[in-house]
Design an enzyme around this catalytic site. Structure first.
Site, short mmCIF file in Angstrom:
data_model
loop_
_atom_site.label_atom_id
_atom_site.label_comp_id
_atom_site.label_asym_id
_atom_site.label_seq_id
_atom_site.Cartn_x
_atom_site.Cartn_y
_atom_site.Cartn_z
CG ASP A 1 6.95 -8.03 -12.59
OD1 ASP A 1 7.26 -8.76 -13.57
OD2 ASP A 1 6.29 -8.46 -11.62
CG LEU B 1 2.79 -5.49 -16.60
CD1 LEU B 1 3.82 -4.46 -17.02
CD2 LEU B 1 1.40 -4.87 -16.51
CG ASP B 2 2.81 -8.49 -11.68
OD1 ASP B 2 3.44 -9.52 -11.33
OD2 ASP B 2 2.18 -7.78 -10.88
N PRO B 3 3.79 -11.52 -14.10
CG PRO B 3 4.49 -13.76 -14.23
CD PRO B 3 3.25 -12.91 -14.14
NE ARG C 1 5.76 -9.17 -6.59
CZ ARG C 1 5.81 -9.07 -7.92
NH1 ARG C 1 6.84 -8.49 -8.51
NH2 ARG C 1 4.85 -9.56 -8.67
#
Length: 480
Positions: A132, A127-129, A250
């Protein structure tokens, strides 16, 4: 059968397996230290399509050789420190590797070696990273293709208990060890906001929170947002022109409940210390007794509450004054010191820090001992679900026409009660999709990469839609 080796059996493994084993031509070998997790996994799938192997990878990485050699793709969901070692073995055996972790310098150093072996080492597939970056690059590349330039990028991401489950003073729950969350909470932040370079010190970061509203199904979800580490490298990572960019930010989302208040209060009394404290060695130590020692007050209710309240209020007042004196250029929630202090005291009571009954599990340092308590108090219970919220906001200028657009790309994903969490779905499913693309010979790139080129992000984002993990894109023209 196409052969996949999956390292790790934690909560992310199941969504990856669910995705891959929908196909009849894929076999997965799962390797893990934990016998109970392997037994649980094996019960959910056709035995002809899955094999489980118990192995202590951390202490016997060479034991993987025979399994890597038999696979076409290896997925590593074990701790990121092991990934370079796994990558070297994949290169030796000409086997592709997928991870959900940040691309470390040690991994980057294997780029030429991997290319020479014809191997893809694909990282940052979570997801993150992960999602995104893919969703960002999709919009950025489209803007460039139409002669646009990105002048502002603001991104928010949060993995939280769903609204109805955020029923504690933190508005937060842990689905894994809290240590990483607390460590990240204690880091300073740097970003660019409307041409101003902002440096936010760690000690006031949770005091200068931004008010954030994100719309979902006609409802406005209210959050408080905190800057996330150093945002500036993403100007280069996203291939943006540094001269064009006026905002690069961010941040992390928390419910508008009190996470920031509790983080600051626990830190204020010394419970975030990473130094060893011999006082924790006392037998049958209670949190109240330890808190009395930290505060240096008498062990009676009146003194303890007075000392705790005055200590927190004094620190909150100083943090607000320091935050105001910095002259930050981004919007900040106007903190009510009295209300925040009251919330903190109620939070301490809720945690059991004041009742004299909650025992300390000594882990050597205050923060590690606190993590044991937080993991117990802030865990999900049966039937609860989590939510993942991700939103990018772009401002894109088109010089040829003079048009300026604000574009949003947003994801809201709920976990499945008594099933996979939103956090595990948004990591495990992209990993599974990437493995499928490689198995089906849909990728040609080799070496160390992230999924930030159209070869990867277009098919992965498209396949995520069918799994109900979809970035919704909207845009409108604004005045320059």
């Amino acid at each position: 059968m196409k052969q996949v080796l999956l390292l790790g059996s934690g909560f992310v493994a199941k969504p990856a397996l669910d995705y891959l084993l929908k196909r009849d031509d894929i076999h997965v070998t799962v390797v893990s230290l934990f016998k109970n997790e392997l037994e649980s996994i094996s019960k959910d799938y056709d035995s002809s399509k899955i094999t489980t192997v118990q192995l202590d990878i951390m202490n016997n990485v060479d034991g993987l050789d025979e399994y890597i050699a038999k696979s076409q793709v290896t997925i590593s969901l074990i701790p990121a420190t092991m990934h370079p070692l796994i990558a070297k073995k994949c290169i030796q055996n000409k086997v592709h590797l997928i991870t959900a972790s940040y691309t470390s310098p040690e991994m980057k150093a294997l780029n030429e070696e991997a290319k020479a072996a014809g191997v893809l080492l694909l990282n940052e597939l979570g997801l993150d990273p992960g999602i995104d970056h893919m969703s960002s690059m999709k919009i950025i590349d489209h803007a460039k293709a139409n002669n646009g330039k990105v002048v502002s990028f603001v991104s928010w991401c949060g993995a939280l208990p769903s609204m109805e489950c955020a029923n504690n003073p933190f508005g937060y729950k842990f689905s894994w060890s809290p240590r990483g969350v607390l460590s990240s909470a204690g880091l300073a932040a740097t970003f660019l906001w409307n041409t101003h370079l902002e440096d936010v010190p760690a000690d006031i970061k949770w005091d200068v929170l931004q008010p954030i509203e994100i719309e979902y199904n006609g409802t406005k979800l209210e959050f408080e947002g905190v800057p996330n580490r150093n945002s500036l490298p993403y100007i280069e990572s996203y291939n943006l022109n540094e001269k064009d960019v006026t905002t690069m930010f961010r941040g992390t989302l928390r419910w508008k409940v009190g996470f920031g208040v509790m983080i600051r209060a626990l830190s204020t009394v010394g419970l975030f210390s990473t130094e060893r404290d011999e006082r924790l060695n006392a037998s049958d130590l209670t949190w109240r007794s330890y808190l009395v020692q930290l505060l240096g007050c008498n062990d009676n209710d009146d003194d303890l509450l007075y000392c705790l309240e005055s200590t927190i209020k004094e620190r909150f007042t100083k943090q607000k004054q320091e935050g105001n004196s910095k002259g930050f250029h981004f919007p900040i929630v106007d903190r009510d010191v009295a209300a925040d202090t009251k919330h903190a005291i109620e939070g301490f009571k809720w945690l059991g820090l004041l009742n004299g009954e909650e025992k300390v599990t000594n882990k050597g340092t205050p923060i590690d001992s606190l993590c044991v308590l937080l993991e117990k108090k802030l865990s999900y219970v049966a039937g609860e679900r989590d939510i993942v919220v991700l939103q990018h906001e772009f401002v894109i200028e088109y010089p040829e026409t003079g048009r300026v657009e604000k574009e949003f790309s947003s994801l809201v994903c709920f976990g499945i009660p008594n099933g996979s969490s939103a956090t595990s779905l948004t990591v495990g499913v992209p990993v599974g999709i990437a493995a499928e693309l490689i198995l089906d010979d849909k990728t040609t790139s080799r070496g160390v990469m992230g999924p930030v080129t159209p070869e990867f992000y277009l098919p992965i984002l498209e396949k995520l839609k069918s799994e109900k993990i979809e970035m919704i894109e909207t845009k409108h023209e604004i005045k320059k």
